[in-house]
Write a protein that holds these residues in place. Structure first.
Motif, PDB file in Angstrom:
ATOM      1  N   ARG A  56      -4.243  -5.712 -10.763  1.00 55.74           N
ATOM      2  CA  ARG A  56      -4.251  -4.824 -11.937  1.00 55.74           C
ATOM      3  C   ARG A  56      -5.407  -5.173 -12.870  1.00 55.74           C
ATOM      4  O   ARG A  56      -6.078  -4.283 -13.415  1.00 55.74           O
ATOM      5  CB  ARG A  56      -2.919  -4.935 -12.683  1.00 55.74           C
ATOM      6  CG  ARG A  56      -2.939  -4.231 -14.032  1.00 55.74           C
ATOM      7  CD  ARG A  56      -1.604  -4.349 -14.717  1.00 55.74           C
ATOM      8  NE  ARG A  56      -0.645  -3.430 -14.127  1.00 55.74           N
ATOM      9  CZ  ARG A  56       0.677  -3.549 -14.236  1.00 55.74           C
ATOM     10  NH1 ARG A  56       1.187  -4.582 -14.873  1.00 55.74           N
ATOM     11  NH2 ARG A  56       1.471  -2.653 -13.704  1.00 55.74           N
ATOM     12  N   THR A  86      -2.428  -2.746  -3.539  1.00 54.53           N
ATOM     13  CA  THR A  86      -1.447  -1.823  -4.112  1.00 54.53           C
ATOM     14  C   THR A  86      -1.731  -1.586  -5.586  1.00 54.53           C
ATOM     15  O   THR A  86      -1.683  -0.439  -6.065  1.00 54.53           O
ATOM     16  CB  THR A  86      -0.017  -2.363  -3.930  1.00 54.53           C
ATOM     17  OG1 THR A  86       0.265  -2.507  -2.534  1.00 54.53           O
ATOM     18  CG2 THR A  86       1.005  -1.416  -4.542  1.00 54.53           C
ATOM     19  N   ALA A  90      -2.703   2.130  -7.018  1.00 48.74           N
ATOM     20  CA  ALA A  90      -1.532   2.772  -7.618  1.00 48.74           C
ATOM     21  C   ALA A  90      -1.921   4.084  -8.292  1.00 48.74           C
ATOM     22  O   ALA A  90      -2.886   4.137  -9.058  1.00 48.74           O
ATOM     23  CB  ALA A  90      -0.876   1.834  -8.618  1.00 48.74           C
ATOM     24  N   ASP A  93      -0.384   3.705 -13.156  1.00 46.18           N
ATOM     25  CA  ASP A  93      -0.417   2.297 -13.531  1.00 46.18           C
ATOM     26  C   ASP A  93       0.719   2.015 -14.509  1.00 46.18           C
ATOM     27  O   ASP A  93       0.562   2.115 -15.722  1.00 46.18           O
ATOM     28  CB  ASP A  93      -1.775   1.945 -14.151  1.00 46.18           C
ATOM     29  CG  ASP A  93      -1.916   0.446 -14.392  1.00 46.18           C
ATOM     30  OD1 ASP A  93      -1.106  -0.314 -13.823  1.00 46.18           O
ATOM     31  OD2 ASP A  93      -2.827   0.042 -15.134  1.00 46.18           O
ATOM     32  N   ALA A  97       5.391  -2.646 -14.136  1.00 43.85           N
ATOM     33  CA  ALA A  97       5.431  -3.056 -12.733  1.00 43.85           C
ATOM     34  C   ALA A  97       5.053  -4.529 -12.608  1.00 43.85           C
ATOM     35  O   ALA A  97       4.087  -4.984 -13.208  1.00 43.85           O
ATOM     36  CB  ALA A  97       4.485  -2.195 -11.912  1.00 43.85           C
ATOM     37  N   SER A 100       4.250  -5.016  -5.958  1.00 39.95           N
ATOM     38  CA  SER A 100       4.077  -3.775  -5.198  1.00 39.95           C
ATOM     39  C   SER A 100       5.383  -3.014  -5.033  1.00 39.95           C
ATOM     40  O   SER A 100       5.374  -1.793  -4.856  1.00 39.95           O
ATOM     41  CB  SER A 100       3.490  -4.091  -3.819  1.00 39.95           C
ATOM     42  OG  SER A 100       4.346  -4.948  -3.087  1.00 39.95           O
ATOM     43  N   VAL A 103       5.770  -0.063  -7.369  1.00 41.19           N
ATOM     44  CA  VAL A 103       4.794   1.029  -7.314  1.00 41.19           C
ATOM     45  C   VAL A 103       5.344   2.162  -6.456  1.00 41.19           C
ATOM     46  O   VAL A 103       5.731   1.955  -5.303  1.00 41.19           O
ATOM     47  CB  VAL A 103       3.455   0.531  -6.738  1.00 41.19           C
ATOM     48  CG1 VAL A 103       2.484   1.684  -6.561  1.00 41.19           C
ATOM     49  CG2 VAL A 103       2.857  -0.525  -7.670  1.00 41.19           C
TER      50      VAL A 103
END
Length: 261
Positions: A56, A86, A90, A93, A97, A100, A103
């Motif tokens: 991320r 992942t 995604a 976003d 989370a 994974s 998601v």
């Protein structure tokens, strides 16, 4: 003839070299006693979360996209790559989370992933204890099973690996690091117009710093710690010329600490 082919395109190629996430066997030393592959531990839950959050961060903080991911076949590296990819792919976003599993959907066209034996762990008793290695000495990898762990649609089977076979047991440390350096350079040259993420082990990250930043001695690499390199590339008539890599990683950042020699 397409006139654009004769034009020179100049751009920056970025390469990240990343260590896998937190190993289960380091959090639970009893795990290996019941495993049929004690030398190939999975990630701890903290490792899955750390890898996802690192992915991320790549997506939100890097000023460039990652196009291709190459990964060591060890389970902890493949799971790390799966979490990172992942997060990168995604569709939504979700700030809540944590891995994974949270998601809902991904855009698999964003990133392509391939297994690369050149990113293999140092295969000797200095890092893998003798009492955990296969009794027949065969470090088997079920490649289709490994590939099935990657996010759906992201696997690129057309890629020819730099190293088609794993190293032999008791590979010398100097040979491991030579292999890792060669793999980093070869993959960058093979895909000069792509930004790459290489998911590997301690040695791979160490080599990416010590080989491309002169007079440094790496002292620590955190789980999911990564180096960042950049080089100028010129592309014309489907041939390319590239400058030297510049190491952008500063000591104490991105999970890597090193000292000047």
């Amino acid at each position: 003839m397409d006139p654009t082919l004769s034009q020179t395109k100049t751009f920056q190629q970025n390469v990240l070299v990343m260590r896998h996430g937190d190993r289960l066997d380091h959090a639970d030393p009893t795990w290996e006693k019941t495993s049929d592959r004690p030398w190939d531990p999975p990630l701890h839950q903290d490792g899955l979360s750390r890898a996802f959050q690192t992915g991320r961060a790549f997506r939100t903080l890097l000023p460039f996209p990652i196009h291709r991911v190459f990964v060591s076949p060890f389970l902890r590296c493949v799971q790390t790559a799966s979490e990172v990819v992942t997060a990168l792919c995604a569709v939504v976003d979700d700030p809540n989370a944590k891995s994974s599993h949270d998601v809902v959907s991904i855009d698999s066209s964003k990133v392509k992933v391939s297994i690369e034996y050149g990113l293999f762990e140092r295969l000797n008793s200095s890092v893998i204890t003798v009492d955990t290695i296969p009794k027949d000495g065969n470090f088997r990898f079920d490649v289709p099973k490994i590939e099935s762990l990657l996010p759906s649609g992201t696997l690129d089977r057309t890629v020819e690996p730099v190293y088609k076979e794993m190293p032999q047991w008791e590979e010398a440390t100097v040979d491991t690091r030579s292999r890792q350096e060669h793999t980093i350079k070869a993959l960058a040259d093979k895909y000069p117009s792509d930004n790459l993420l290489l998911v590997t082990h301690w040695d791979g990250v160490l080599v990416s710093v010590s080989s491309f930043k002169e007079d440094t001695s790496v002292t620590d690499i955190a789980y999911c710690g990564y180096s960042e390199m950049r080089r100028p590339v010129s592309l014309k008539n489907q041939t390319f010329a590239a400058g030297n890599f510049e190491m952008l990683t500063e000591s104490g950042r991105t999970g890597i600490t090193y000292n000047a020699k």
